[in-house]
Design a protein around this motif. Structure first.
Motif, PDB file in Angstrom:
ATOM      1  N   PRO A  91     -57.357 -25.560  18.648  1.00 46.24           N
ATOM      2  CA  PRO A  91     -57.482 -25.978  20.015  1.00 46.24           C
ATOM      3  C   PRO A  91     -56.954 -27.355  20.378  1.00 46.24           C
ATOM      4  O   PRO A  91     -56.233 -27.468  21.461  1.00 46.24           O
ATOM      5  N   ARG A  92     -56.982 -28.370  19.628  1.00 50.83           N
ATOM      6  CA  ARG A  92     -56.259 -29.482  19.711  1.00 50.83           C
ATOM      7  C   ARG A  92     -54.979 -29.559  20.249  1.00 50.83           C
ATOM      8  O   ARG A  92     -54.426 -30.363  20.694  1.00 50.83           O
ATOM      9  N   ALA A  93     -54.142 -28.467  19.604  1.00 47.76           N
ATOM     10  CA  ALA A  93     -52.745 -28.298  19.776  1.00 47.76           C
ATOM     11  C   ALA A  93     -52.443 -27.494  20.900  1.00 47.76           C
ATOM     12  O   ALA A  93     -51.222 -27.790  21.326  1.00 47.76           O
ATOM     13  N   GLY A 133     -57.760 -40.509  12.684  1.00 51.67           N
ATOM     14  CA  GLY A 133     -57.237 -39.193  12.751  1.00 51.67           C
ATOM     15  C   GLY A 133     -58.039 -38.360  13.458  1.00 51.67           C
ATOM     16  O   GLY A 133     -58.160 -37.076  13.429  1.00 51.67           O
ATOM     17  N   THR A 134     -58.580 -38.963  14.431  1.00 50.91           N
ATOM     18  CA  THR A 134     -59.377 -37.987  15.653  1.00 50.91           C
ATOM     19  C   THR A 134     -58.486 -37.269  16.407  1.00 50.91           C
ATOM     20  O   THR A 134     -57.306 -37.396  16.382  1.00 50.91           O
ATOM     21  N   ILE A 135     -59.266 -36.256  17.140  1.00 56.03           N
ATOM     22  CA  ILE A 135     -58.335 -35.597  18.229  1.00 56.03           C
ATOM     23  C   ILE A 135     -57.726 -36.482  19.312  1.00 56.03           C
ATOM     24  O   ILE A 135     -58.273 -37.718  19.618  1.00 56.03           O
ATOM     25  N   HIS A 136     -56.763 -36.159  19.879  1.00 59.18           N
ATOM     26  CA  HIS A 136     -55.905 -37.053  20.848  1.00 59.18           C
ATOM     27  C   HIS A 136     -56.785 -37.794  22.028  1.00 59.18           C
ATOM     28  O   HIS A 136     -56.379 -38.988  21.981  1.00 59.18           O
ATOM     29  N   PRO A 137     -57.694 -37.071  22.653  1.00 62.95           N
ATOM     30  CA  PRO A 137     -58.192 -38.097  23.527  1.00 62.95           C
ATOM     31  C   PRO A 137     -59.030 -39.148  23.108  1.00 62.95           C
ATOM     32  O   PRO A 137     -59.415 -39.919  24.062  1.00 62.95           O
ATOM     33  N   TYR A 138     -59.587 -39.103  21.693  1.00 69.22           N
ATOM     34  CA  TYR A 138     -60.095 -40.269  21.228  1.00 69.22           C
ATOM     35  C   TYR A 138     -59.330 -41.593  20.603  1.00 69.22           C
ATOM     36  O   TYR A 138     -60.106 -42.370  20.297  1.00 69.22           O
ATOM     37  N   HIS A 139     -58.032 -41.210  20.791  1.00 70.26           N
ATOM     38  CA  HIS A 139     -57.515 -42.270  19.996  1.00 70.26           C
ATOM     39  C   HIS A 139     -57.512 -43.684  20.718  1.00 70.26           C
ATOM     40  O   HIS A 139     -57.451 -44.923  20.236  1.00 70.26           O
ATOM     41  N   LEU A 140     -57.554 -43.702  22.203  1.00 65.95           N
ATOM     42  CA  LEU A 140     -57.854 -45.023  22.829  1.00 65.95           C
ATOM     43  C   LEU A 140     -59.217 -45.600  22.713  1.00 65.95           C
ATOM     44  O   LEU A 140     -59.210 -46.823  21.994  1.00 65.95           O
ATOM     45  N   PRO A 141     -60.328 -44.981  22.835  1.00 63.11           N
ATOM     46  CA  PRO A 141     -61.645 -45.706  22.708  1.00 63.11           C
ATOM     47  C   PRO A 141     -61.894 -45.817  21.237  1.00 63.11           C
ATOM     48  O   PRO A 141     -62.390 -47.005  20.874  1.00 63.11           O
ATOM     49  N   VAL A 142     -61.348 -45.031  20.260  1.00 58.67           N
ATOM     50  CA  VAL A 142     -61.700 -45.221  18.601  1.00 58.67           C
ATOM     51  C   VAL A 142     -60.782 -46.416  18.333  1.00 58.67           C
ATOM     52  O   VAL A 142     -61.279 -47.207  17.515  1.00 58.67           O
ATOM     53  N   GLY A 143     -59.457 -46.358  18.860  1.00 55.07           N
ATOM     54  CA  GLY A 143     -58.435 -47.275  18.320  1.00 55.07           C
ATOM     55  C   GLY A 143     -59.053 -48.836  18.896  1.00 55.07           C
ATOM     56  O   GLY A 143     -58.935 -49.870  18.132  1.00 55.07           O
ATOM     57  N   MET A 144     -59.379 -48.881  20.074  1.00 52.42           N
ATOM     58  CA  MET A 144     -59.805 -50.117  20.750  1.00 52.42           C
ATOM     59  C   MET A 144     -61.165 -50.638  19.583  1.00 52.42           C
ATOM     60  O   MET A 144     -61.592 -51.709  19.854  1.00 52.42           O
TER      61      MET A 144
END
Length: 204
Positions: free
Chosen positions: A145-147, A58-69
């Motif tokens: 901000p993230r929105a 549930g992180t902010i959008h830019p971290y979905h890739l590195p955190v998901g990986m």
């Protein structure tokens, strides 16, 4: 035995067995508030927890890739908040990494009673033919901000329109549209913060 989950971020109300945040204090406060047994001060610690089978990202959008990986490489199944990633290339990277693990994309509006009823009516043939679907989604997010910030993946396309788009895809059940039109409108309500409204019209 129940499936054991971990949550990556501390912004959502769920019953979970472990939570991780960038700051240990945030994770500890969230764990205490929601009676979660374990709190971690880094995502890497959560990834190393052998008790965790599934992680909600549930992180902010830019971290979905590195955190998901990170979690999939640790052999965890992942449920990722929307948008799944910032662009097509990042989604493809996640999908490639998901071959050995499960990767799911959470869209909570899909499970609204109204959505489930519409899906039932369509599947049982009670609605014979659908030619046009118009979907709207609005929320007070101009102060988040993230929105709204582009570098954080903000804007209606990534943050809001997915709800409209997934509903349309559900209605047409894989049929390809002849035309897709999208528009974004920001309005002020009573002099308060603006309300971005995602608006998609699809014609089949």
């Amino acid at each position: 035995m129940a499936t054991r989950w971990g949550i990556c971020s501390a912004d959502h109300q769920v019953l979970i067995v472990a939570v991780a945040a960038w700051k240990l204090q945030d994770a500890q406060e969230y764990a205490k508030k929601h009676s979660i047994p374990q709190a971690y001060g880094s995502y890497e610690e959560l990834a190393r927890d052998p008790e965790i089978e599934v992680v909600y990202v549930g992180t902010i959008h830019p971290y979905h890739l590195p955190v998901g990986m990170l979690f999939m490489k640790a052999q965890k199944n992942v449920l990722c908040e929307n948008p799944m990633a910032m662009n097509l290339r990042e989604v493809q990277e996640l999908m490639a990494c998901a071959k050995m693990n499960s990767l799911s994309h959470g869209v909570w509006t899909r499970f609204f009673p109204a959505s489930l009823e519409i899906e039932r009516l369509l599947s049982q043939g009670e609605v014979v033919e659908v030619n046009i679907v118009k979907a709207d989604f609005g929320a007070r997010l101009m102060h988040v901000p993230r929105a709204v910030e582009k570098e954080l993946g903000g804007g209606a396309l990534l943050d809001i329109s997915i709800y409209c788009l997934q509903f349309i895809c559900m209605v047409y059940n894989g049929e390809k549209p002849e035309c897709i039109q999208e528009g974004i409108l920001v309005v002020d309500i009573g002099g308060t913060s603006g309300v971005p409204i995602g608006d998609i019209l699809l014609v089949l």
